[in-house]
Scaffold this active site. Structure first.
Site, short mmCIF file in Angstrom:
data_model
loop_
_atom_site.label_atom_id
_atom_site.label_comp_id
_atom_site.label_asym_id
_atom_site.label_seq_id
_atom_site.Cartn_x
_atom_site.Cartn_y
_atom_site.Cartn_z
N THR A 59 0.83 -1.20 0.00
CA THR A 59 0.00 0.00 0.00
C THR A 59 0.87 1.25 0.00
O THR A 59 1.88 1.33 0.69
CB THR A 59 -0.95 0.01 1.21
OG1 THR A 59 -1.75 1.18 1.16
CG2 THR A 59 -0.19 -0.03 2.52
N GLU A 60 0.45 2.23 -0.78
CA GLU A 60 1.18 3.48 -0.88
C GLU A 60 0.35 4.68 -0.46
O GLU A 60 0.81 5.81 -0.52
CB GLU A 60 1.70 3.66 -2.31
CG GLU A 60 2.64 2.53 -2.71
CD GLU A 60 3.08 2.61 -4.17
OE1 GLU A 60 2.89 3.67 -4.78
OE2 GLU A 60 3.60 1.60 -4.68
#
Length: 557
Positions: free
Chosen positions: A341-342
């Protein structure tokens, strides 16, 4: 890291007009599959002109043209040129950008967004030889091989029943779907005769305009995709994108020991969804995953991506995340989970994880992962793919913003360091970043790969928090890189395989040439990760072919 989907709306109106105005192909050489083309090289192929967007070899312009692909389609060749094929005999590209319009013989734009005007579609999608009664195409109907239907003013014969039957009309509706040529052949005899008996007045796509089958893909590689993979404690990891049609079958992918399915849908309630309903994703079946595992591959589910926001801030969201992942893992027989996840992942500003009184998304995520590890045991793989800003970017006092972004993965890694199988930081899409020594280094360089890997292994103080990132053993560190120079692989950071091997050689043996030399050697450095297997496939697996022996067998010369 990666975009979940590339929509045709990004393509300009200039592409639409390219089919209206013929271009001169005088002096353009014909495309050859064994020739290397660089950015800006121009060719003609099947009666159209093309310009290379970047390095390419063996990528047919007919099936590899579009804004983000190897070739730009400049339009149909001027018919005064002797080598030109009439535009009416050129099959539409099954891999052209989704907003490109076809033009009927009457000059009417037959855009995907307005299929009602396509009744006068050109002969590339209309058969004039069909006889008898053909049923009208209906999405979701169970079509068999050789079934003939009418749609958008044309007649079509089913060649891949699974795709013909799909409910994803935007992809497979004959004559109008973005990838209709993968499922259907233009033309057909409505009396029940085979497609091969269609008269010559109906046009069928040439083999060059059809996307490669899974069997032909495997032949692109010099390695045998059917052989069982052994990794000797090392890995070559590939991200397997689930938004491509046709399906890139896992068993046809050579070289890689680990495949990360990218990505499930993340719902606002914290739950995950992995399915093919609605045509938004194209995922493998449990049987296909089992076949890949029989080759020795591990298959994980990667959570996140560049665009998906991943937030867990309540017990209910944590429960939904855990329970939905369990359902997916058990259905597909997955080997573990990858956190990529960013967006949306927040950490306590004190750089600590609070498991008893969670407040931040990172707290709940650590709790969720510990629940999964407790359920599945030590063989359950846990990996992460943070960006440089999420890790080594917090190596300097002013760069700790863990509540929002910079360094956000470091508390997670500390809290889960005994459970983590490996970290595959993205050594790309980044500006210069500090090594453990405080000096800044650039991506796509030997010194950058070496210094950043050393920092991940040895650890450092997290900004000015007073908390240290404890580092990881070298056998839990993998270098993550783009698999090609294409914009869809990475905005920046593609690294020449010779540089990759030099960095691996330096880290594992201390043979660093004139480059930066770490204080220690790391002979058990785990390996290399690539984004993505699809980007590797479209270049004939050139990246993984080049680095495989280094990653897995330490043959890095």
């Amino acid at each position: 890291m990666k975009s979940l989907f590339l929509t045709g709306a990004l393509v300009g109106a200039s592409l639409i007009s390219s089919d209206v105005l013929a271009v001169s192909c005088a002096g353009l050489s014909s495309w050859a599959s064994n020739t290397v083309y660089n950015q800006g090289n121009k060719v003609q192929h099947s009666g159209r002109a093309y310009t290379a967007n970047y390095w390419t070899q063996g990528n047919d312009p007919t099936t590899s043209s579009g804004q983000w692909q190897h070739w730009a389609d400049n339009g149909v060749c001027d018919t005064t040129a002797s080598s030109v094929v009439p535009s009416s005999s050129v099959a539409p590209s099954s891999r052209s950008s989704s907003s490109r319009s076809s033009v009927s013989s009457s000059g009417v734009n037959c855009s995907e967004g307005n299929p009602s005007v396509c009744s006068s579609r050109s002969s590339s999608s209309v058969s004039s030889s069909s006889i008898g009664f053909c049923p009208t195409y209906a999405a979701g109907t169970n079509y068999s091989l050789g079934a003939v239907v009418t749609n958008a003013g044309g007649t079509y014969t089913c060649k891949i029943p699974g795709w013909c039957t799909s409910t994803a009309t935007w992809a497979y509706a004959p004559g109008t779907g973005m990838y209709w040529q993968d499922a259907w052949t233009a033309g057909g005899n409505c009396s029940g005769a085979s497609a091969s008996s269609v008269s010559s007045s109906s046009v069928t796509p040439s083999s060059s305009s059809i996307a490669p089958s899974s069997s032909s893909r495997s032949s692109l590689s010099s390695s045998s995709a059917s052989s069982v993979i052994t990794n000797n404690g090392r890995d070559l990891v590939g991200y397997w994108e689930n938004w491509h049609w046709p399906l890139e079958e896992m068993t046809s992918i050579p070289n890689y020991t680990v495949l990360n399915i990218s990505f499930p849908r993340i719902n606002s309630d914290g739950s995950l969804f992995l399915g093919n309903e609605g045509g938004y994703q194209n995922n493998p079946t449990a049987q296909q995953i089992a076949a890949a595992k029989a080759q020795g591959k591990k298959v994980l589910l990667s959570i996140g991506g560049a665009n998906a926001t991943f937030v867990l801030t309540t017990q209910t969201q944590e429960d939904n995340f855990v329970n939905s992942f369990i359902a997916i893992k058990d259905q597909f027989g997955l080997d573990g989970i990858d956190i990529d996840t960013e967006k949306g992942l927040h950490t306590n500003p004190n750089a600590q994880i609070n498991l008893t009184n969670p407040q931040y998304s990172a707290d709940y995520l650590v709790r969720a992962i510990k629940r999964l590890k407790a359920r599945y045991g030590s063989n359950f793989l846990l990996t992460m793919a943070p960006e440089t800003a999420h890790t080594i970017g917090a190596n300097l006092p002013g760069n700790w913003l863990g509540q929002y972004n910079w360094g956000v993965y470091l508390p997670l890694i500390n809290a889960l360091r005994d459970d983590i199988s490996w970290i595959q930081m993205q050594y790309y899409n980044t500006g210069s970043m500090p090594g453990k020594n405080g000096q800044f280094y650039n991506s796509a360089t030997q010194d950058g790969l070496v210094a950043w890997a050393e920092a991940l292994i040895e650890g450092f103080q997290i900004g000015s928090t007073g908390v240290s990132y404890l580092g990881l053993p070298a056998n839990k560190v993998i270098i993550g890189l783009p698999a090609s120079t294409a914009p869809t692989a990475a905005g920046s950071g593609y690294t020449n395989p010779m540089v990759v091997k030099a960095a691996m050689r330096c880290l594992r043996s201390g043979d660093c040439g004139s480059g930066y030399k770490p204080a220690k050697t790391y002979p058990d450095l785990r390996g290399i990760m690539a984004w993505s297997t699809w980007e590797d496939y479209v270049t004939g697996y050139s990246f993984s072919n080049a680095v495989r022996a280094c990653a897995l067998d330490n043959q890095c010369n």
